[in-house]
Motif scaffolding. Structure first.
Motif, PDB file in Angstrom:
ATOM      1  N   ILE A 280       0.864  -1.184   0.000  1.00 30.61           N
ATOM      2  CA  ILE A 280       0.000   0.000   0.000  1.00 30.61           C
ATOM      3  C   ILE A 280       0.898   1.231   0.000  1.00 30.61           C
ATOM      4  O   ILE A 280       2.072   1.148   0.359  1.00 30.61           O
ATOM      5  N   ASN A 281       0.327   2.335  -0.414  1.00 34.14           N
ATOM      6  CA  ASN A 281       1.088   3.582  -0.455  1.00 34.14           C
ATOM      7  C   ASN A 281       0.586   4.542   0.608  1.00 34.14           C
ATOM      8  O   ASN A 281      -0.625   4.644   0.836  1.00 34.14           O
ATOM      9  N   ALA A 282       1.519   5.216   1.250  1.00 37.91           N
ATOM     10  CA  ALA A 282       1.166   6.250   2.232  1.00 37.91           C
ATOM     11  C   ALA A 282       1.663   7.583   1.702  1.00 37.91           C
ATOM     12  O   ALA A 282       2.870   7.776   1.538  1.00 37.91           O
ATOM     13  N   THR A 283       0.722   8.459   1.367  1.00 36.58           N
ATOM     14  CA  THR A 283       1.087   9.784   0.865  1.00 36.58           C
ATOM     15  C   THR A 283       0.445  10.839   1.758  1.00 36.58           C
ATOM     16  O   THR A 283      -0.231  10.497   2.733  1.00 36.58           O
ATOM     17  N   VAL A 304       4.561  -0.957   3.278  1.00 32.73           N
ATOM     18  CA  VAL A 304       3.966   0.380   3.185  1.00 32.73           C
ATOM     19  C   VAL A 304       4.997   1.296   2.533  1.00 32.73           C
ATOM     20  O   VAL A 304       6.087   1.508   3.082  1.00 32.73           O
ATOM     21  N   HIS A 305       4.653   1.782   1.361  1.00 32.98           N
ATOM     22  CA  HIS A 305       5.560   2.663   0.630  1.00 32.98           C
ATOM     23  C   HIS A 305       5.191   4.121   0.932  1.00 32.98           C
ATOM     24  O   HIS A 305       4.126   4.601   0.536  1.00 32.98           O
ATOM     25  N   SER A 306       6.059   4.788   1.667  1.00 33.42           N
ATOM     26  CA  SER A 306       5.802   6.198   2.014  1.00 33.42           C
ATOM     27  C   SER A 306       6.328   7.107   0.926  1.00 33.42           C
ATOM     28  O   SER A 306       7.466   6.942   0.471  1.00 33.42           O
ATOM     29  N   ASP A 307       5.491   8.044   0.528  1.00 32.52           N
ATOM     30  CA  ASP A 307       5.909   9.036  -0.462  1.00 32.52           C
ATOM     31  C   ASP A 307       5.385  10.388   0.002  1.00 32.52           C
ATOM     32  O   ASP A 307       4.232  10.721  -0.190  1.00 32.52           O
ATOM     33  N   ASP A 308       6.235  11.112   0.691  1.00 26.75           N
ATOM     34  CA  ASP A 308       5.859  12.404   1.284  1.00 26.75           C
ATOM     35  C   ASP A 308       4.706  12.237   2.280  1.00 26.75           C
ATOM     36  O   ASP A 308       3.764  13.034   2.306  1.00 26.75           O
TER      37      ASP A 308
END
Lengths: 361, 75
Positions: A280-283, A304-308
């Motif tokens: 999942i992505n965390a923006t 969990v892929h954090s992007d800003d």
């Protein structure tokens, strides 16, 4: 509640409430000072009355807008300092008692309940009317002394002292600061709230005092409704963190799945070597996709892929597994979820504002 | 010789502690008012004054702020 919501709360509910009342105290203070400069004689009673009338009617004789910026700015600076410091203290206090996801959820449920009760009391619901937080008389006298001071720094002093006379909306934001989980989060919550009150403060509390006078006696209903909304949002945040099926996102998900069938936007896990990975992505906007599918009986790694990622989004929780993980602003975080049975696993940010689910089939 | 009276008023419309302070601040400016204590919780104001201030002056000062006031007792 994220900081944008806190800013809006300050801008709308807090601004109106604080501006109409504390703005009145500030306007009278400035009017008295304009009427009688600090170096001049003691103030006579009739002149003070005239000064107040000038303040209430917006008479131009107490200076132009440019002159007024200094005392109003001083007041707001004092208010910002005292509220930010209190926010930091509350956040630090909340961090010490936040032992687990469940305690955090309980804290938010309690804060939400208290805010809702304050709101109902403000609306005059029978049996709750007497639930009003009133500062001790000694604190009130201290604030009043600041309001009547002739010192040049009196507006700033009044701003600092305004922490002692919180309205219901301010108390609610203080409860949010308590549940923010850190001193920095608490300080940011209170600072953003005060900054949010500033524009309306300047306009209503100062330039349009007549309007403020007309509204002042009718604010109980407006602040009561604002408190109810904040209370429900905070309470739901607790339900989200607790993974309750009654949480708004879970109810909405149920409604969506019964009305439209399977969520077509859902992603699925990647299975390799008897292991599956769910990503999942965390923006800054939250978590995506909102629903992910995984297989039962196969160990799951949640990446969990954090992007800003910002704010409470970085405080990632999986309540049912008692997982609480601080995500980096950017980068990957892998969380072992183990082998799960068919069902729905909910995850949420630490404040319960951003959510998502993993459906195990 | 100056004599003082105390009047209790029911005040409606207060929503927080600041409202009570605002009322006390305004009443202090009314000629003849010696002291005032207002409670947002009790929705009451207790005002001690001499003959220069009438009940009408006190009610007017409170109502000028946007609240509704009515004397409930006097001594």
């Amino acid at each position: 509640m994220n900081l944008t919501a806190v800013l809006l709360t300050g801008l709308l509910a807090g601004g109106v409430s604080c501006a109409a009342v504390q703005g009145g105290l500030l306007a009278a203070l400035i009017a008295r000072q304009r009427r009688v400069p600090a170096s001049a004689r003691p103030v006579s009673v009739p002149s003070r009355v005239r000064a107040r009338h000038a303040a209430e009617s917006g008479s131009p004789r107490w200076g132009g807008f440019g002159d007024d910026l200094v005392p109003v700015g001083g007041f707001l600076a004092g208010k910002l300092i005292s509220h930010t410091v209190l926010g930091a203290l509350l956040g630090a206090l909340g961090a010490t008692v936040r032992l687990s996801v469940h305690v955090s959820a309980a804290l938010q449920l309690l804060a939400g309940t208290v805010i809702i009760v304050f709101g109902l009391a403000q609306l005059g619901v029978p049996g709750l009317r007497r639930i009003v937080v009133e500062p001790p008389a000694s604190m009130g006298k201290l604030v009043l002394r600041s309001a009547r001071s002739q010192a040049a720094f009196a507006p700033g002093l009044l701003g600092l002292a305004s922490i002692l006379i919180p309205c219901g909306v301010t108390l609610s934001v203080e409860a949010l600061a308590l549940t923010s989980g850190s001193a920095l989060g608490g300080a940011a919550t209170m600072a953003v709230f005060v900054i949010g009150t500033s524009p309306l403060f300047a306009v209503l509390g100062y330039a349009a005092r007549k309007a403020a006078t007309a509204w002042r006696g009718r604010l109980a209903v407006a602040t009561g409704l604002a408190l109810l909304v904040m209370g429900v949002i905070t309470f739901n945040g607790g339900l989200e963190v607790a993974g309750s099926p009654l949480a708004a996102s879970r109810l909405a998900a149920q409604f969506t799945s019964t009305s439209t069938g399977a969520n077509t936007a859902a992603a699925t896990s990647v299975i390799a070597d008897g292991h599956q990975t769910v990503q999942i992505n965390a923006t800054s906007d939250g978590y995506s996709p909102s629903t992910t599918h995984a297989r039962a009986g196969i160990p799951i790694t949640l990446r969990v892929h954090s992007d800003d990622a910002q704010g409470c989004i970085r405080s990632f929780t999986v309540p049912d597994l008692n997982v609480q993980q601080i995500l980096p602003a950017s980068g990957d975080t892998e969380i072992e979820l183990g082998t799960l049975q068919p069902g729905t696993l909910a995850y949420a940010c630490g404040m319960g504002m951003y959510t998502g689910t993993i459906t195990i089939n | 010789m100056t004599t003082s009276n105390t009047v209790e008023l029911t005040v409606q419309g207060m929503h927080c502690g600041s409202c009570a302070l605002l009322i006390d601040d305004a009443l202090t400016d009314v000629p003849g008012v010696i002291s005032s204590t207002t409670s947002s919780k009790a929705q009451r104001s207790t005002v001690t004054h001499d003959q220069r201030a009438t009940h009408a002056d006190i009610v007017a000062a409170i109502e000028a702020l946007g609240y509704r006031a009515e004397p409930s007792t006097a001594s």
